[in-house]
Scaffold this motif. Structure first.
Motif, PDB file in Angstrom:
ATOM      1  N   UNK A   1     -92.198 -21.113 -52.778  1.00  0.00           N
ATOM      2  CA  UNK A   1     -91.721 -19.955 -52.016  1.00  0.00           C
ATOM      3  C   UNK A   1     -90.211 -19.847 -52.181  1.00  0.00           C
ATOM      4  N   UNK A   2     -89.760 -18.675 -52.585  1.00  0.00           N
ATOM      5  CA  UNK A   2     -88.327 -18.423 -52.788  1.00  0.00           C
ATOM      6  C   UNK A   2     -87.888 -17.400 -51.738  1.00  0.00           C
TER       7      UNK A   2
ATOM      8  N   UNK B   1     -85.583 -22.506 -51.334  1.00  0.00           N
ATOM      9  CA  UNK B   1     -86.725 -22.816 -52.199  1.00  0.00           C
ATOM     10  C   UNK B   1     -87.596 -23.859 -51.498  1.00  0.00           C
ATOM     11  N   UNK B   2     -88.763 -23.435 -51.032  1.00  0.00           N
ATOM     12  CA  UNK B   2     -89.674 -24.310 -50.294  1.00  0.00           C
ATOM     13  C   UNK B   2     -90.841 -24.675 -51.207  1.00  0.00           C
TER      14      UNK B   2
ATOM     15  N   UNK C   1     -90.403 -29.521 -48.419  1.00  0.00           N
ATOM     16  CA  UNK C   1     -91.417 -28.818 -47.625  1.00  0.00           C
ATOM     17  C   UNK C   1     -90.946 -28.261 -46.293  1.00  0.00           C
ATOM     18  N   UNK C   2     -89.860 -28.775 -45.751  1.00  0.00           N
ATOM     19  CA  UNK C   2     -89.377 -28.425 -44.414  1.00  0.00           C
ATOM     20  C   UNK C   2     -90.378 -28.877 -43.332  1.00  0.00           C
ATOM     21  N   UNK C   3     -89.941 -28.744 -42.077  1.00  0.00           N
ATOM     22  CA  UNK C   3     -90.774 -29.105 -40.924  1.00  0.00           C
ATOM     23  C   UNK C   3     -91.328 -27.843 -40.266  1.00  0.00           C
ATOM     24  N   UNK C   4     -92.457 -28.004 -39.561  1.00  0.00           N
ATOM     25  CA  UNK C   4     -93.055 -26.873 -38.852  1.00  0.00           C
ATOM     26  C   UNK C   4     -92.112 -26.313 -37.797  1.00  0.00           C
ATOM     27  N   UNK C   5     -91.206 -27.152 -37.285  1.00  0.00           N
ATOM     28  CA  UNK C   5     -90.262 -26.692 -36.263  1.00  0.00           C
ATOM     29  C   UNK C   5     -89.382 -25.565 -36.782  1.00  0.00           C
TER      30      UNK C   5
ATOM     31  N   UNK D   1     -90.540 -14.449 -52.379  1.00  0.00           N
ATOM     32  CA  UNK D   1     -91.325 -14.445 -53.625  1.00  0.00           C
ATOM     33  C   UNK D   1     -92.200 -15.686 -53.665  1.00  0.00           C
ATOM     34  N   UNK D   2     -93.462 -15.511 -54.054  1.00  0.00           N
ATOM     35  CA  UNK D   2     -94.430 -16.603 -54.067  1.00  0.00           C
ATOM     36  C   UNK D   2     -95.009 -16.786 -55.463  1.00  0.00           C
TER      37      UNK D   2
END
Length: 356
Positions: free
Chosen positions: A231-232, A243-244, A249-253, A294-295
């Motif tokens: 994911x951009x 950029x994920x 991945x980042x956190x749900x928070x 963008x995906x």
């Protein structure tokens, strides 16, 4: 629900990086390079094989035939019964059950209990020699996630398949028969089922009232290999903060606070017929920025996936609308392409975010 079958046949001719078009879907192979090595871990290729899959391979996979399933329209019952078939159950599900319980109360056990916050758990089993039950509970969490807790004392270190609204992943219980994990909800009345290979099942539901403020995409696949969602967010490029993907991945928070999206990896790799998935969630209803996300989906050609057919499926939920489902079959390139990445563009619909 929208179901579309896409077939990608990758030949040696496209290994130079050409673009392949099929029903509005774009895929191309990204060759190994210093840039690619910076983006992805570098692995030493094992000995390759040169034989392509035979032409009589079937495209049927574990996700075939499930795209018409709409669990949100199915009434939730108070218990799931496993074991011998009950005569006439389809005509009158209550009377035969009462008769069976009256005749042999010592052989039949049913347990059902309520959970707070819109969650519930139900379980059942039939086992005359050694009574055994499996119980599944579901609890709503932040960012439209649901925490599942499975207990099955007679199923330690055992493979189990989890189902939810067309999404399927395989996991395994621990040495005590327990399993705790979080799954992304794909419906506000989220129904989950845990199914063991011996036929024992348990089912639970949770009310996920916050789902309509999130956009969510899922890619799920069978067997070895790794399908990666990228994911951009708002014009981000590779390795930028927006950029994920699997390595960031980042956190749900972050999504719960309306800051940005996050990625969830689901399922456990197993020796045979493992079902895994990745899910990307974005807080479209609460984020304070406007723009596009963008995906794309990428998969690496490895010693496990070269010369092989991969079965996959995407599920996309946008703006609280209907779930969009696309089946995907990929004939992977030959083993001479090990280390390259197949980039699948236009398979997922990019997200259009309006400022809130």
């Amino acid at each position: 629900m929208i179901a579309e079958r896409l077939m990608i046949n990758l030949k040696n001719a496209i290994l130079s990086g050409a673009t392949v078009f099929a029903a509005g879907f774009t895929g191309h192979l990204m060759q190994s390079s210093p840039v690619a090595e910076m983006r992805y871990p570098v692995e030493t290729p094992a000995q390759t094989q040169d034989q392509m899959p035979s032409s009589d391979q079937t495209a049927a996979g574990p996700f075939s035939g499930i795209t018409d399933l709409e669990l949100t329209s199915v009434a939730f019952t108070s218990a799931i019964v496993t074991g011998p078939a009950l005569p006439g159950l389809d005509q009158d599900p209550i009377a035969p059950l009462r008769d069976l319980m009256a005749d042999s109360k010592d052989k039949f056990q049913i347990k059902a209990e309520a959970r707070p916050s819109g969650a519930s758990v139900v379980s059942a089993s039939v086992n005359a020699a050694a009574p055994c039950t499996a119980a599944l509970s579901a609890r709503p969490m932040a960012a439209a996630m649901v925490q599942l807790s499975l207990t099955a004392g007679c199923q330690p270190d055992t493979r189990v398949t989890l189902h939810h609204n067309g999404m399927m992943i395989t996991e395994s219980t621990d040495s005590k028969g327990n399993l705790v994990l979080q799954m992304p909800a794909l419906s506000q009345t989220a129904v989950f089922m845990a199914a063991f290979e011996n036929g024992m099942t348990a089912m639970a539901k949770a009310d996920v009232t916050s789902l309509d403020v999130y956009d969510r995409v899922v890619v799920q696949w069978e067997g070895p290999g790794d399908m990666q969602i990228h994911a951009f967010e708002f014009g981000a490029d590779y390795a930028d903060e927006g950029h994920v993907w699997k390595a960031a991945p980042r956190e749900a928070a972050e999504a719960a606070l309306g800051r940005g999206g996050f990625l969830t990896e689901l399922g456990k790799a197993m020796p045979d017929q493992d079902l895994r998935a990745q899910a990307y969630t974005f807080p479209s209803g609460t984020v304070s920025r406007s723009g596009d996300v963008a995906l794309s989906i990428e998969t690496e050609v490895t010693t496990e996936t070269c010369n092989r057919r991969m079965e996959a499926q995407t599920l996309q939920l946008t703006g609280g609308g209907a779930l969009s489902v696309t089946d995907l079959t990929i004939d992977m390139p030959g083993c001479e392409a090990i280390g390259d990445f197949l980039v699948l563009k236009n398979l997922l619909q990019d997200l259009k975010i309006a400022q809130n």
